[in-house]
Motif scaffolding. Structure first.
Motif, mmCIF file in Angstrom:
data_model
loop_
_atom_site.group_PDB
_atom_site.id
_atom_site.type_symbol
_atom_site.label_atom_id
_atom_site.label_comp_id
_atom_site.label_asym_id
_atom_site.label_seq_id
_atom_site.Cartn_x
_atom_site.Cartn_y
_atom_site.Cartn_z
ATOM 1 N N ARG A 214 -6.080 -11.057 0.588
ATOM 2 C CA ARG A 214 -4.936 -10.687 1.137
ATOM 3 C C ARG A 214 -4.438 -9.229 0.762
ATOM 4 O O ARG A 214 -3.853 -8.660 1.610
ATOM 5 N N GLU A 215 -4.966 -8.660 -0.212
ATOM 6 C CA GLU A 215 -4.736 -7.227 -0.652
ATOM 7 C C GLU A 215 -5.241 -6.157 0.421
ATOM 8 O O GLU A 215 -4.502 -5.398 0.972
ATOM 9 N N LEU A 216 -6.300 -6.528 0.862
ATOM 10 C CA LEU A 216 -6.965 -5.687 1.726
ATOM 11 C C LEU A 216 -6.347 -5.975 3.179
ATOM 12 O O LEU A 216 -6.260 -4.993 3.950
ATOM 13 N N THR A 217 -5.941 -7.153 3.406
ATOM 14 C CA THR A 217 -5.243 -7.345 5.024
ATOM 15 C C THR A 217 -3.954 -6.824 4.810
ATOM 16 O O THR A 217 -3.663 -6.131 5.832
ATOM 17 N N VAL A 218 -3.154 -6.692 3.801
ATOM 18 C CA VAL A 218 -1.820 -6.152 3.527
ATOM 19 C C VAL A 218 -2.101 -4.576 3.681
ATOM 20 O O VAL A 218 -1.440 -3.833 4.476
ATOM 21 N N PRO A 418 -4.196 2.050 -5.210
ATOM 22 C CA PRO A 418 -2.869 2.839 -4.835
ATOM 23 C C PRO A 418 -2.802 4.156 -5.611
ATOM 24 O O PRO A 418 -2.443 5.145 -4.939
ATOM 25 N N VAL A 419 -2.761 4.208 -6.866
ATOM 26 C CA VAL A 419 -2.372 5.435 -7.384
ATOM 27 C C VAL A 419 -3.242 6.545 -7.334
ATOM 28 O O VAL A 419 -2.910 7.700 -7.170
ATOM 29 N N THR A 420 -4.621 6.320 -7.150
ATOM 30 C CA THR A 420 -5.619 7.130 -6.791
ATOM 31 C C THR A 420 -5.260 7.836 -5.282
ATOM 32 O O THR A 420 -5.561 8.916 -5.290
ATOM 33 N N ARG A 421 -5.080 6.797 -4.564
ATOM 34 C CA ARG A 421 -4.864 7.452 -3.235
ATOM 35 C C ARG A 421 -3.465 8.254 -2.955
ATOM 36 O O ARG A 421 -3.443 9.319 -2.350
ATOM 37 N N ILE A 422 -2.280 7.789 -3.641
ATOM 38 C CA ILE A 422 -1.349 8.694 -3.863
ATOM 39 C C ILE A 422 -1.386 9.992 -4.334
ATOM 40 O O ILE A 422 -0.881 11.039 -3.876
ATOM 41 N N THR A 423 -2.180 9.983 -5.495
ATOM 42 C CA THR A 423 -2.451 11.348 -6.151
ATOM 43 C C THR A 423 -3.242 12.368 -5.154
ATOM 44 O O THR A 423 -2.827 13.408 -4.964
ATOM 45 N N PHE A 481 -2.876 8.975 2.763
ATOM 46 C CA PHE A 481 -3.005 8.627 1.384
ATOM 47 C C PHE A 481 -1.733 8.434 0.667
ATOM 48 O O PHE A 481 -1.740 7.327 -0.212
ATOM 49 N N ALA A 482 -0.736 8.922 0.899
ATOM 50 C CA ALA A 482 0.390 8.801 -0.111
ATOM 51 C C ALA A 482 1.650 7.998 0.794
ATOM 52 O O ALA A 482 2.189 6.993 0.336
ATOM 53 N N SER A 483 1.706 8.295 1.748
ATOM 54 C CA SER A 483 2.936 7.656 2.739
ATOM 55 C C SER A 483 2.605 6.123 3.057
ATOM 56 O O SER A 483 3.437 5.221 2.810
ATOM 57 N N VAL A 484 1.495 6.014 3.497
ATOM 58 C CA VAL A 484 1.178 4.691 3.646
ATOM 59 C C VAL A 484 0.997 3.649 2.546
ATOM 60 O O VAL A 484 1.282 2.644 2.565
ATOM 61 N N THR A 485 0.393 4.212 1.657
ATOM 62 C CA THR A 485 0.029 3.837 0.399
ATOM 63 C C THR A 485 1.606 3.376 -0.072
ATOM 64 O O THR A 485 1.489 2.354 -0.931
ATOM 65 N N GLY A 486 2.499 4.242 -0.243
ATOM 66 C CA GLY A 486 3.526 4.143 -0.848
ATOM 67 C C GLY A 486 4.363 2.833 -0.207
ATOM 68 O O GLY A 486 5.064 1.900 -0.781
ATOM 69 N N LEU A 487 4.099 2.805 1.262
ATOM 70 C CA LEU A 487 4.753 1.583 1.865
ATOM 71 C C LEU A 487 4.087 0.354 1.405
ATOM 72 O O LEU A 487 4.863 -0.592 0.967
ATOM 73 N N GLU A 488 2.713 0.156 1.288
ATOM 74 C CA GLU A 488 2.187 -0.705 0.752
ATOM 75 C C GLU A 488 2.388 -1.265 -0.667
ATOM 76 O O GLU A 488 2.548 -2.488 -0.813
#
Length: 581
Positions: A214-218, A418-423, A481-488
């Motif tokens: 589910r995590e990857l689907t979301v 997530p935190v890695t992608r946002i960074t 990396f930051a905006s999409v991951t923030g929504l997720e």
């Protein structure tokens, strides 16, 4: 129908496409289809993890978001020129109000701020009164009213008689209210359409077994959701061309008509949606929890009777609001679970603290970088069309990241959590602003107008706007990396009862970026744009370091919590998996 019944059906017949309402966790437990079984911990460690197919209902919501963003970017694309330049001035960029760059950037920042403040109101109304679906419909009507006001006040007679500025302000307020009610609810609603929560094993056509996670689907749903946003964002190409070659009123009429289609599409899909009912706003309840927790904690501390947990550590001050401790001596309007969920929501909100700096960088694209392009040679295209390079890059890059880059990292055991992608996103945004600062330096050093290019009746310097392209590419990568991951992250880490409000808090960080933009208003014009971009870059770079130091441990903690909270089967048949698959 029980989950066991569904499992039996799936084992005895071909796969079936059941209505989403029946699959929602509130109505039914997770289910299996033919060729599927529940995953074990061994499966999770040995088999390749993949996302599931995105349900049809989610695509309806994505299409609705596309239409709304088509409208939003279609009307905001011409804003900088509309406000900054005079109407029908010879040898100048298109304009209407003639307020200059300070007013244009200030109003642009105000509109951004307002659009990302109102989602909090939209979340409260959805949770307390109407639910997500009805709230989106009601605020869509408000949105259409704002679009009509903007279109009617941008006709030539209105501009010449001074109606453009007051009409724009009224339209901004109305449209901002409408978009706020939509944005806080459409993002969590799109992910709610996928109703499978337990990981399961699926056998592919080639015989390979994979774990559907589910995590990857979301994650994939939000990637495509953001992709649709940026496809809609290309509307600014059409509206800026219409603005330059025809006039502003038809440029605003096009997105207005598109939004009418948006509402129709959304309503037509209502029978397919998972529609959650309002559960009551958590804002007031959360406030009462905070007050009760602090009061009881202070009282327990004063009376030297603080409570220890199983590990011998003092419990959190919020735990003192739990009814099970009965420190208030009476009944309260929440449960122990609500207190735990509220703490989880607050933890996810901490991650959002640096996002205003990211949005400060992003917003430069729609104001100061538009003005920067106006100081350069753009050939036969309007200067404000350059900002569309960003959505074009995102449209190309998101499928590449979703299908190749992110899965590629997972295959070699380096999953970007997530935190890695946002960074990474924050760092790339800082680099984009550094590039813009260097570029602005060369603009000022180029003749014939040097640091006065684009002011008043001045034309452009002899430097091609094509060299702006790398800045927009960097911004696009930073968004993925930051905006999409923030929504997720805002969706995944928020408890079920708090998804709208947590999403609205994430959107509010964009309003924080606009507030910061106001602070830069005095240097958001010639000859100070080098300092503007350089300071923004420095702040983002420093914020990236602070973010990583504060939250670098969140990825491991999230992975542990996910494993702890996931339901696994105790045993599974031999999977027939090799490391090369």
């Amino acid at each position: 129908m029980s989950s066991k019944s569904l499992e039996k059906i799936s084992q005895e017949s071909s796969p079936i496409d059941l209505p989403n309402e029946e699959l929602h966790p509130g109505h039914l437990d997770d289910y299996l289809r033919e060729g599927e079984r529940w995953a074990t911990e061994e499966d999770m460690s040995m088999l390749r993890r993949v996302g599931d197919r995105i349900p049809t209902a989610a695509f309806f919501v994505v299409l609705t978001e596309f239409c709304e963003r088509f409208t939003y970017y279609g009307i905001t694309g011409p804003f900088q020129n509309y406000i900054q330049n005079g109407y029908k001035v010879p040898n100048s960029n298109p304009g209407a109000i003639g307020g200059g760059q300070h007013l244009a950037t200030g109003l642009s920042n105000f509109f951004q701020f307002w659009c990302y403040l109102t989602p909090i109101l939209g979340a409260v109304i959805a949770d307390q009164y109407l639910g997500k679906f009805k709230t989106i419909v009601v605020f869509s009507i408000i949105y259409i009213v704002g679009d009509l006001i903007l279109t009617l006040t941008s006709i030539p007679s209105s501009i010449r008689h001074g109606g453009a500025l007051p009409g724009l302000v009224i339209a901004m307020i109305t449209i901002g209210l409408g978009t706020g009610g939509i944005k806080s609810n459409v993002s969590p609603m799109v992910a709610e359409q996928y109703g499978r929560y337990r990981p399961f094993v699926r056998t592919l056509k080639n015989g390979t077994q994979v774990v559907v996670d589910r995590e990857l689907t979301v994650q994939s749903i939000f990637n495509w959701f953001y992709w649709a946003i940026n496809v809609g964002g290309l509307s600014a190409i059409a509206t800026t061309e219409i603005e330059a070659n025809v006039d502003f009123w038809p440029a605003y009429l096009l997105p207005t008509l598109m939004f009418v289609i948006c509402v129709i599409v959304f309503v037509l899909g209502r029978k397919r949606y998972v529609i959650t009912k309002p559960t009551g706003s958590i804002v007031i309840k959360a406030y009462k929890v905070f007050v009760t927790g602090l009061r009881n904690y202070r009282r327990a501390k004063a009376e030297n009777r603080l409570i220890l947990d199983e590990d011998g550590k003092k419990i959190s001050w919020m735990d003192y609001a739990k009814p099970s401790l009965a420190l208030d001596g009476g009944s309260v309007g929440w449960t122990d679970k609500f207190v735990d969920e509220l703490r989880t929501a607050l933890r996810s909100c901490k991650v959002m603290a640096i996002y205003p700096l990211f949005w400060l960088c992003y917003n430069q694209m729609s104001n100061n970088m538009v003005s920067q392009a106006g100081q350069m040679n753009t050939g036969n295209v309007p200067n404000d069309i350059m900002q569309n390079i960003d959505p074009l890059c995102i449209i190309v890059l998101i499928p590449i990241f979703d299908r190749l880059i992110f899965p590629g990292f997972r295959r070699i055991g380096l999953e970007l959590r997530p935190v890695t992608r946002i960074t990474i996103g924050f760092l790339v945004a800082a680099l984009a602003m550094a590039y813009a600062a260097i570029l602005q330096h060369f603009v000022y050093k180029t003749e014939p107008y040097f640091d006065a290019a684009g002011d008043g009746d001045n034309g452009f310097n002899h430097i091609s706007a094509a060299i702006q392209v790398p800045a927009y590419i960097l911004i696009a990568i930073s968004e993925i990396f930051a905006s999409v991951t923030g929504l997720e992250y805002a969706y995944k880490r928020a408890p079920e009862s708090m998804k709208s409000i947590v999403m609205s808090i994430f959107l509010f960080t964009n309003a924080g970026g606009s507030i910061l933009g106001f602070c830069f208003n005095s240097i958001s014009a010639n000859p100070h744009l080098v300092e503007n971009f350089a300071i923004v870059s420095g702040l983002m770079g420093g914020g990236t370091i602070v973010f990583f130091i504060c939250f670098r441990h969140y990825d491991n903690r999230e992975a542990e919590e996910l494993k702890k909270n996931t339901v696994f089967e105790k045993e599974s048949p031999k999977v027939g998996y090799t490391a090369d698959e």
